[in-house]
Design an enzyme around this catalytic site. Structure first.
Site, PDB file in Angstrom:
ATOM      1  N   ASP A   1       0.829  -1.209   0.000  1.00 17.26           N
ATOM      2  CA  ASP A   1       0.000   0.000   0.000  1.00 17.26           C
ATOM      3  C   ASP A   1       0.862   1.257   0.000  1.00 17.26           C
ATOM      4  OD1 ASP A   1      -2.426   1.350  -0.025  1.00 17.26           O
ATOM      5  OD2 ASP A   1      -2.554   1.417   2.162  1.00 17.26           O
TER       6      ASP A   1
ATOM      7  N   LEU B   1      11.320 -19.839  -5.323  1.00 17.64           N
ATOM      8  CA  LEU B   1      10.362 -18.994  -4.592  1.00 17.64           C
ATOM      9  C   LEU B   1       9.005 -19.083  -5.280  1.00 17.64           C
ATOM     10  CD1 LEU B   1      10.012 -16.479  -2.467  1.00 17.64           C
ATOM     11  CD2 LEU B   1      10.076 -15.118  -4.543  1.00 17.64           C
TER      12      LEU B   1
ATOM     13  N   HIS C   1       2.004   3.481  -9.131  1.00 19.34           N
ATOM     14  CA  HIS C   1       1.838   2.033  -9.348  1.00 19.34           C
ATOM     15  C   HIS C   1       3.005   1.479 -10.163  1.00 19.34           C
ATOM     16  CE1 HIS C   1      -1.966   2.231  -7.421  1.00 19.34           C
ATOM     17  NE2 HIS C   1      -2.576   2.895  -8.375  1.00 19.34           N
TER      18      HIS C   1
END
Ligand code: IPE
Ligand code: IPE
Ligand code: MG
Length: 245
Positions: free
Chosen positions: A17, A128, A34
């Site tokens: 956020d 991962l 973003h």
């Protein structure tokens, strides 16, 4: 505290956020924030690989984010498609396996195809697991799992619900980080975060760097995870308690 393999959480989840505020402070459009958020995610993924984290789950677009202005929503869709096309080869070289978790039917054919290709291209990687929660909500996930079980006439139990949810392929998060200063879950991993350690950072997501990640991991390493037991029980049988958690 220094970071050693024993103190690194196996599964880290992050509410990324603060992109909008990062941009607004620089008099830039929110979408620039973003875009910078994608850069921050790339850095975070590499840092997690380097530290031996097994699973990273990130919240990229919530069920409620459709309520944002239409140009921001379409900008985010576009950014996802472009970021995938650009990032997947390097992610694959780094051993990252991608999973997208969320309600895919609401996404455009182009975005859906991008997600499918990225998952297929990275399916053999095992360093991962990167879960990208996109058009995801914890309530959606619980409801869709219950609906799937009901449609198959199967009993609803904790185990069957868990298995029908979008995150069934990974263990629950050990550490849940939210950047950007807000102290709320915002409909992320409502079921899976039942026993996650929570960590809130005031840094905006584009500013969340390796040092900030290490601070979060060090904070986690100092926690005592009791899973309902007492501190004394853990001290008597630390290994047994951890194994049966
Ligand atoms: C998080 O950053 C990214 C998404 C929700 C897509 P925000 O866009 O919520 O950033 P702030 O909270 O407005 O700063
Ligand atoms: C949560 O951030 C969702 C993502 C990071 C994708 P929001 O910015 O949407 O959360 P609220 O609305 O402030 O709770
Ligand atoms: Mg926000």
């Amino acid at each position: 505290m220094s970071i050693t393999p024993a103190t690194v959480p196996h599964h880290i989840a992050i509410v990324m956020d603060g992109n909008g505020r990062w941009a607004t402070r620089r008099f830039l459009p929110r979408l620039a924030g973003h875009r910078q958020g994608v850069e921050s995610l790339r850095r975070c993924v590499r840092a997690c690989v380097a530290r031996g984290v097994g699973v990273l789950t990130v919240f990229a677009f919530s069920s409620e984010n459709w309520n944002r202005p239409a140009d921001e929503v379409s900008g985010l869709m576009d950014l996802l498609a472009k970021a995938l096309a650009r990032e997947v080869p390097q992610l694959s070289r780094d051993g990252v396996r991608l999973h997208f978790v969320g309600e895919k039917s609401a996404l455009s054919d182009k975005v859906r195809e991008g997600l499918r290709q990225a998952e297929a291209a990275t399916a053999a990687n095992d360093r991962l697991v990167l879960n990208v929660c996109f058009n995801y909500g914890g309530r959606w996930d619980i409801a869709q799992a219950a609906a799937a079980l009901a449609a198959r006439g199967e009993p609803i139990t904790e185990a069957s619900l868990h298995a029908a949810m979008g995150m069934a392929h990974v263990p629950d998060p050990d550490l849940l980080i939210r950047t950007g200063g807000e102290k709320r879950i915002s409909n992320f991993l409502l079921w899976q975060a039942a026993y996650s350690e929570l960590y809130f950072s005031d840094r905006l997501w584009p500013d969340f760097d390796e040092a900030a990640l290490d601070e979060a991991i060090a904070d986690y390493a100092a926690r005592e995870r009791r899973f309902g037991r007492t501190s004394e029980q853990l001290q008597q049988q630390p290994t047994a308690a951890r194994l049966s958690a």
